[in-house]
Motif scaffolding. Sequence first.
Motif, PDB file in Angstrom:
ATOM      1  N   SER A   1      -4.707   8.073  -4.401  1.00  0.00           N
ATOM      2  CA  SER A   1      -3.147   8.447  -4.667  1.00  0.00           C
ATOM      3  C   SER A   1      -2.950   9.506  -5.676  1.00  0.00           C
ATOM      4  CB  SER A   1      -2.467   7.301  -4.946  1.00  0.00           C
ATOM      5  OG  SER A   1      -2.486   6.983  -6.296  1.00  0.00           O
ATOM      6  N   PRO A   2      -1.876  10.305  -5.429  1.00  0.00           N
ATOM      7  CA  PRO A   2      -1.470  11.169  -6.821  1.00  0.00           C
ATOM      8  C   PRO A   2      -1.501  10.242  -7.963  1.00  0.00           C
ATOM      9  CG  PRO A   2      -0.037  11.604  -4.743  1.00  0.00           C
ATOM     10  CD  PRO A   2      -0.792  10.393  -4.505  1.00  0.00           C
ATOM     11  N   LEU A   3      -1.499  10.980  -9.203  1.00  0.00           N
ATOM     12  CA  LEU A   3      -1.452  10.230 -10.378  1.00  0.00           C
ATOM     13  C   LEU A   3      -0.290   9.414 -10.330  1.00  0.00           C
ATOM     14  CD1 LEU A   3      -3.429  10.244 -12.997  1.00  0.00           C
ATOM     15  CD2 LEU A   3      -1.832  11.918 -13.908  1.00  0.00           C
ATOM     16  N   GLN A   4      -0.352   8.134 -10.905  1.00  0.00           N
ATOM     17  CA  GLN A   4       0.606   7.169 -11.317  1.00  0.00           C
ATOM     18  C   GLN A   4       0.699   6.975 -12.785  1.00  0.00           C
ATOM     19  OE1 GLN A   4       0.917   3.881  -8.604  1.00  0.00           O
ATOM     20  NE2 GLN A   4      -0.491   4.767  -6.974  1.00  0.00           N
ATOM     21  N   CYS A   5       1.719   6.410 -13.300  1.00  0.00           N
ATOM     22  CA  CYS A   5       2.037   6.157 -14.669  1.00  0.00           C
ATOM     23  C   CYS A   5       2.813   4.966 -14.892  1.00  0.00           C
ATOM     24  CB  CYS A   5       2.443   7.277 -15.390  1.00  0.00           C
ATOM     25  SG  CYS A   5       2.687   7.148 -17.094  1.00  0.00           S
ATOM     26  N   VAL A   6       2.335   4.091 -15.793  1.00  0.00           N
ATOM     27  CA  VAL A   6       3.132   2.844 -16.076  1.00  0.00           C
ATOM     28  C   VAL A   6       3.056   2.895 -17.663  1.00  0.00           C
ATOM     29  CG1 VAL A   6       3.023   0.315 -16.464  1.00  0.00           C
ATOM     30  CG2 VAL A   6       2.682   1.282 -14.396  1.00  0.00           C
ATOM     31  N   VAL A   7       4.362   2.813 -18.169  1.00  0.00           N
ATOM     32  CA  VAL A   7       4.547   2.792 -19.650  1.00  0.00           C
ATOM     33  C   VAL A   7       4.885   1.137 -20.097  1.00  0.00           C
ATOM     34  CG1 VAL A   7       5.495   5.134 -19.858  1.00  0.00           C
ATOM     35  CG2 VAL A   7       7.153   3.238 -19.374  1.00  0.00           C
TER      36      VAL A   7
END
Length: 425
Positions: free
Chosen positions: A222-228
Amino acid sequence: MATDEVTGGPAGRVGSTAGLRVLRPEDWDRWYGNLLRAFGGVEEADEERELWRELTEYDRFLGAWDGDTVVGTTGAFSFRMTVPGGAPVPAAGVTMVGVAATHRRRGVLTSMMRRQLEDVRAWGEPLAVLTASEPAIYGRFGYGAASFQLAAEIDTDRVALAVPDGTDDVRLRYAEPADVLEACEAVYARLVPQRPGMLARHRPGWERVGLLDPESGREGASPLQCVVAERGGRVVGFARFRVKPGWGPGGFEGSVILRELYGLDPAAQAALWRFLFGIDLTSTLVVRGRPVDEAWQHQVSDIRRCRLRVRDQYYVRLVEVGAALAARTYQAPVDVVLEVADPFCPWNEGRWRLTGDAKGASCERTSDAAELALSVRELGAAYLGGVPLVSLAAAGRVRELRPGALAEASVAFGSAVAPWLPHGF
């Protein structure tokens, strides 16, 4: 100091400083084209190429020229690197080294490395660091392997994670990577002083390296994902990753591919790891380039099913021995005379008395009898505290000249946390 002119001699001569000149903006495309060809000739995505163009520090980059043809490239980014004790020390990040296949074994690389180290010394930077595409190359120029990196392929179907108290107090949320860039950079900046080898991102543009996401580099993920990770409304960590779907006869076989993970405390880190272990429709967590002492290794239920691998990462070169050794602290008191060999940078050769402890250090030339003998390569390997001097001595690369000096110095040079390079350059 470097200039923007060819440094004398016939224009076509290479294999000495005669064919070297500082990179000019108008030559960047030809210069970078030679570099790409040296690494196989595969073109990069436009966004990646343009970011490296933006980050180029032209007065610190060199090209070797044969007439009008670029036949060699190298550069040195200006960094501040954390050393044992937490100080940020100027370091030249050697990068983009390549020689045209038509000009191998003609001294091009040696001439670039010599000129570069002379420049780094003139800039007042006591250290040079690099990552090596071929580790056998850089030892002869005084670089020592100073840190290692951990990779893993974790079977998340069969490996459980035990988390510390406080993990449930951490809230996680998805976010667009660019939207939370400032908050993520603040987390990164707070962590930089805590681990030797980390790089302060003090020049604009470096924060965007972690956001590079060309489709050509995803390999079906997938495209880059981010969790904070948040606590009390404040960002205390983040993870950037991709998900690669997959299905087999038994059902889902997707993979989570971790790009980056940072947490300000054990609970924040554990919350992010637990999240990655539990993403739906995945059974493997792929981890690369992590610190070798990372805590999750002691939280998993079955370390064998994590399929760990360790390889070399950071190579360190002391450009100014006295200044470099005085810039860090030592975890035990040390007072030792070092006999240093450095034929490539002869200004470093001779005897140096290193005196230091956890509060500070000095390193000055001395005529006193030597107690340890080693080359600058071994000093580079031991510098960040990840490679014990006793191991180098067992390999025949350090000689003890005073009984007891080796053990004392080896303990002093160590670090409570493993050195680590957080991103490439």
